[in-house]
Design an enzyme around this catalytic site. Structure first.
Site, mmCIF file in Angstrom:
data_model
loop_
_atom_site.group_PDB
_atom_site.id
_atom_site.type_symbol
_atom_site.label_atom_id
_atom_site.label_comp_id
_atom_site.label_asym_id
_atom_site.label_seq_id
_atom_site.Cartn_x
_atom_site.Cartn_y
_atom_site.Cartn_z
ATOM 1 N N ARG A 125 0.815 -1.233 0.000
ATOM 2 C CA ARG A 125 0.000 0.000 0.000
ATOM 3 C C ARG A 125 0.840 1.272 0.000
ATOM 4 N NH1 ARG A 125 -3.171 -2.802 3.917
ATOM 5 N NH2 ARG A 125 -4.858 -3.903 2.875
ATOM 6 N N LYS A 147 2.253 11.774 -10.149
ATOM 7 C CA LYS A 147 1.318 10.987 -10.970
ATOM 8 C C LYS A 147 2.055 9.759 -11.474
ATOM 9 C CE LYS A 147 -1.902 14.185 -13.161
ATOM 10 N NZ LYS A 147 -2.356 14.623 -14.481
ATOM 11 N N GLU A 189 7.579 19.863 -23.747
ATOM 12 C CA GLU A 189 6.957 20.056 -22.421
ATOM 13 C C GLU A 189 7.467 21.347 -21.773
ATOM 14 O OE1 GLU A 189 4.507 18.247 -21.118
ATOM 15 O OE2 GLU A 189 4.674 16.165 -21.761
ATOM 16 N N LYS A 231 5.934 23.670 -12.204
ATOM 17 C CA LYS A 231 5.184 22.462 -11.850
ATOM 18 C C LYS A 231 5.024 22.366 -10.339
ATOM 19 C CE LYS A 231 4.041 17.827 -12.879
ATOM 20 N NZ LYS A 231 4.137 16.680 -13.768
ATOM 21 N N GLU A 241 -5.137 17.095 -8.563
ATOM 22 C CA GLU A 241 -5.767 17.597 -9.799
ATOM 23 C C GLU A 241 -7.274 17.794 -9.655
ATOM 24 O OE1 GLU A 241 -4.019 16.206 -13.489
ATOM 25 O OE2 GLU A 241 -5.919 16.539 -14.507
ATOM 26 N N ARG A 245 -4.349 22.064 -11.482
ATOM 27 C CA ARG A 245 -3.332 21.157 -12.028
ATOM 28 C C ARG A 245 -3.683 20.676 -13.436
ATOM 29 N NH1 ARG A 245 -0.056 16.145 -9.149
ATOM 30 N NH2 ARG A 245 1.056 15.552 -11.037
ATOM 31 N N ASN A 249 -2.059 19.843 -18.451
ATOM 32 C CA ASN A 249 -2.390 18.925 -19.541
ATOM 33 C C ASN A 249 -2.642 19.643 -20.860
ATOM 34 O OD1 ASN A 249 -2.321 16.455 -18.079
ATOM 35 N ND2 ASN A 249 -4.191 17.091 -17.054
ATOM 36 N N HIS A 252 -2.506 17.749 -24.063
ATOM 37 C CA HIS A 252 -2.390 16.321 -23.759
ATOM 38 C C HIS A 252 -3.607 15.496 -24.168
ATOM 39 C CE1 HIS A 252 1.218 17.495 -21.742
ATOM 40 N NE2 HIS A 252 1.433 16.293 -21.262
ATOM 41 N N HIS A 256 -2.608 12.528 -26.225
ATOM 42 C CA HIS A 256 -2.845 11.146 -25.779
ATOM 43 C C HIS A 256 -3.690 10.396 -26.803
ATOM 44 C CE1 HIS A 256 -2.087 11.951 -21.197
ATOM 45 N NE2 HIS A 256 -0.970 11.855 -21.903
ATOM 46 N N HIS A 274 5.827 10.779 -26.945
ATOM 47 C CA HIS A 274 4.903 11.559 -26.114
ATOM 48 C C HIS A 274 5.079 13.079 -26.298
ATOM 49 C CE1 HIS A 274 2.361 12.633 -22.742
ATOM 50 N NE2 HIS A 274 3.340 13.367 -22.257
HETATM 51 N N1 NAD Z 1 3.644 11.255 -14.536
HETATM 52 C C1 NAD Z 1 3.555 12.386 -15.181
HETATM 53 O O1 NAD Z 1 3.192 13.418 -14.613
HETATM 54 C C2 NAD Z 1 3.940 12.424 -16.632
HETATM 55 C C3 NAD Z 1 4.133 13.655 -17.273
HETATM 56 C C4 NAD Z 1 4.561 13.654 -18.596
HETATM 57 C C5 NAD Z 1 4.791 12.452 -19.253
HETATM 58 N N2 NAD Z 1 4.582 11.279 -18.605
HETATM 59 C C6 NAD Z 1 4.842 10.010 -19.269
HETATM 60 O O2 NAD Z 1 6.218 9.949 -19.588
HETATM 61 C C7 NAD Z 1 6.398 9.068 -20.699
HETATM 62 C C8 NAD Z 1 7.357 9.692 -21.697
HETATM 63 O O3 NAD Z 1 8.594 9.849 -21.079
HETATM 64 P P1 NAD Z 1 9.938 9.999 -21.918
HETATM 65 O O4 NAD Z 1 9.726 10.944 -23.022
HETATM 66 O O5 NAD Z 1 11.007 10.238 -20.944
HETATM 67 O O6 NAD Z 1 10.054 8.574 -22.634
HETATM 68 P P2 NAD Z 1 10.902 7.248 -22.336
HETATM 69 O O7 NAD Z 1 10.920 6.941 -20.916
HETATM 70 O O8 NAD Z 1 10.350 6.223 -23.265
HETATM 71 O O9 NAD Z 1 12.383 7.643 -22.809
HETATM 72 C C9 NAD Z 1 12.613 7.930 -24.154
HETATM 73 C C10 NAD Z 1 13.768 7.091 -24.729
HETATM 74 O O10 NAD Z 1 14.998 7.639 -24.283
HETATM 75 C C11 NAD Z 1 15.822 6.601 -23.736
HETATM 76 N N3 NAD Z 1 16.660 7.240 -22.716
HETATM 77 C C12 NAD Z 1 16.255 7.711 -21.527
HETATM 78 N N4 NAD Z 1 17.244 8.373 -20.931
HETATM 79 C C13 NAD Z 1 18.322 8.288 -21.737
HETATM 80 C C14 NAD Z 1 19.643 8.787 -21.667
HETATM 81 N N5 NAD Z 1 20.053 9.574 -20.670
HETATM 82 N N6 NAD Z 1 20.502 8.477 -22.674
HETATM 83 C C15 NAD Z 1 20.068 7.735 -23.737
HETATM 84 N N7 NAD Z 1 18.824 7.267 -23.872
HETATM 85 C C16 NAD Z 1 17.955 7.551 -22.883
HETATM 86 C C17 NAD Z 1 14.839 5.583 -23.221
HETATM 87 O O11 NAD Z 1 15.433 4.312 -23.112
HETATM 88 C C18 NAD Z 1 13.753 5.630 -24.288
HETATM 89 O O12 NAD Z 1 14.131 4.845 -25.385
HETATM 90 C C19 NAD Z 1 5.020 8.802 -21.260
HETATM 91 O O13 NAD Z 1 4.614 7.505 -20.908
HETATM 92 C C20 NAD Z 1 4.159 9.835 -20.584
HETATM 93 O O14 NAD Z 1 2.823 9.403 -20.425
HETATM 94 C C21 NAD Z 1 4.167 11.244 -17.315
#
Ligand code: NAD
Length: 369
Positions: A125, A147, A189, A231, A241, A245, A249, A252, A256, A274
């Site tokens: 939990r 999140k 972003e 943020k 949210e 908050r 988005n 988004h 999405h 993304h």
């Molecule tokens: N929780 C939240 O508030 C929130 C906000 C925005 C996005 N997200 C989520 O985040 C995700 C997207 O994240 P992302 O863009 O980081 O994608 P990701 O985690 O897929 O990373 C992108 C690519 O970069 C590679 N990578 C990462 N760090 C690296 C580094 N230092 N050197 C070389 N390669 C590297 C990864 O292996 C991957 O292939 C989505 O699923 C989205 O929904 C969540």
């Protein structure tokens, strides 16, 4: 501007700090400061792990020899943000014998951060999670605010929990290995914060384009810190949210829908990641705002020009029909009582949540590209 470490405080019921600077993954004091017990699960993906996981593991073990460290690796990419891989993280915590004082360390981009954070939220939990973001996108957005989620075929992030991290440690040095396309996705972003609430930051991003795209340490550190400040301020006031908050988005709901319609496949020529989907989504939101008479079309053009200058897409990829996208938008978490609730704007720096947006107007914008 300098690139020395800085930190941003996130207040609220469970306050924590975001540390930003080069070399922080080698800082044993910082890495161990948030650990309360003896069990640590390192979660990462198969691209990031070979680059950075061993170093983090050795730093932790040297500083705290009594630590029991497990690891759970997932294939890189959005397609891994599944209930199946979440189950794998839970299995890894069980195999470790993790107790309630355990800590999950999320070493990777937003995919790893969201999945590891959700596993931490659910194990017994809720155990601690420390985010070690390695993409620009994760540093400026997903690692902050608590999140966590995984995707299901019906939609992105539909299964998840609010679970703030105990700390965020953003080592800007790791951005050197990040592919240029992923850096640009993170910049989408960053642009978002200017669009939502900071016209001066939007201007700064227009001026600093070359430095940011070239990976200039000081410019990136400034962009990350400013984004995190925005943020932090918002999630502190509205952690769950219930209101403000939702502004985060912007773009988004459209974005999405594009990602879901594409099936979370590996980014290709037409398959957006993304950040790219959010870039297209922000332009669509701006166009819809103009169509509804809320904003000037010139603001849409300023946004489109800036995103294009950052090498980001601004139009819906070929092959996605407006009707399919609208269908996915209907399942967005912001919607209430079956009505489309979207983040639109009154111009640069003036985003607002608009309840009950007319679907016909949305379809018109989706048809226009
Ligand atoms: N929780 C939240 O508030 C929130 C906000 C925005 C996005 N997200 C989520 O985040 C995700 C997207 O994240 P992302 O863009 O980081 O994608 P990701 O985690 O897929 O990373 C992108 C690519 O970069 C590679 N990578 C990462 N760090 C690296 C580094 N230092 N050197 C070389 N390669 C590297 C990864 O292996 C991957 O292939 C989505 O699923 C989205 O929904 C969540």
């Amino acid at each position: 501007m300098n690139a020395s470490p800085r930190s941003v405080a996130v207040g609220g019921e469970r306050p924590y700090s975001i540390h930003i600077g080069p070399g922080l993954l080698g800082d044993a004091g910082l890495l161990t400061a948030a650990l309360r017990g003896r069990h640590v699960l390192l979660v990462s993906d198969d691209t990031v792990a070979p680059l950075y996981l061993q170093g983090v593991r050795e730093t932790l073990q040297a500083a705290r020899p009594q630590l029991k460290i497990g690891q759970h690796l997932i294939p890189a990419g959005e397609a891994s943000k599944t209930l199946h891989n979440f189950g794998g993280a839970i299995d890894a915590l069980a195999a470790l014998g993790a107790t309630r004082d355990a800590c999950v360390l999320a070493l990777g981009g937003g995919v790893v951060g969201d999945l590891a954070g959700f596993a931490a939220a659910c194990w017994m939990r809720g155990v601690d999670c420390v985010q070690l973001p390695t993409t620009l996108l994760a540093m400026v957005d997903s690692s902050v605010g608590g999140k966590t989620a995984v995707d299901i075929p019906q939609g992105k992030n539909l299964v998840g929990a609010f679970h703030p991290p105990r700390a965020v440690i953003a080592d800007t040095g790791v951005l050197r290995s990040l592919p240029a396309r992923e850096l640009r996705a993170g910049l989408a972003e960053v642009v978002k914060y200017g669009c939502i609430r900071d016209p001066l930051f939007f201007q700064w991003l227009q001026a600093e384009r070359a430095a940011l795209l070239a990976g200039d340490d000081a410019a990136l550190a400034q962009a990350i810190a400013r984004s995190c400040e925005h943020k932090a301020e918002i999630v502190e006031r509205d952690p769950l949210e219930k209101g403000e908050r939702a502004l985060l988005n912007l773009g988004h709901t459209f974005g999405h829908a594009i990602e879901t319609a594409q099936g979370y496949g590996a980014p290709g020529n037409d398959n957006l990641n993304h950040g790219e989907a959010v870039a297209v989504g922000m332009v669509l939101a701006a166009r819809l705002s103009a169509a509804l008479g809320m904003a000037d079309a010139a603001d849409t053009e300023s946004l489109r020009t800036l995103l294009q200058a950052y090498g980001l897409p601004t139009a819906i990829p070929a092959g996605l029909t407006p009707e399919t996208l609208l269908q996915h938008m209907r399942l967005d978490k912001k919607n209430i009582a079956g009505r489309l609730r979207l983040v639109l704007w009154r111009g640069i720096g003036k985003a607002e949540v608009v309840p009950d947006v007319d679907e016909a107007a949305v379809l018109d914008v989706l048809r226009g590209g």
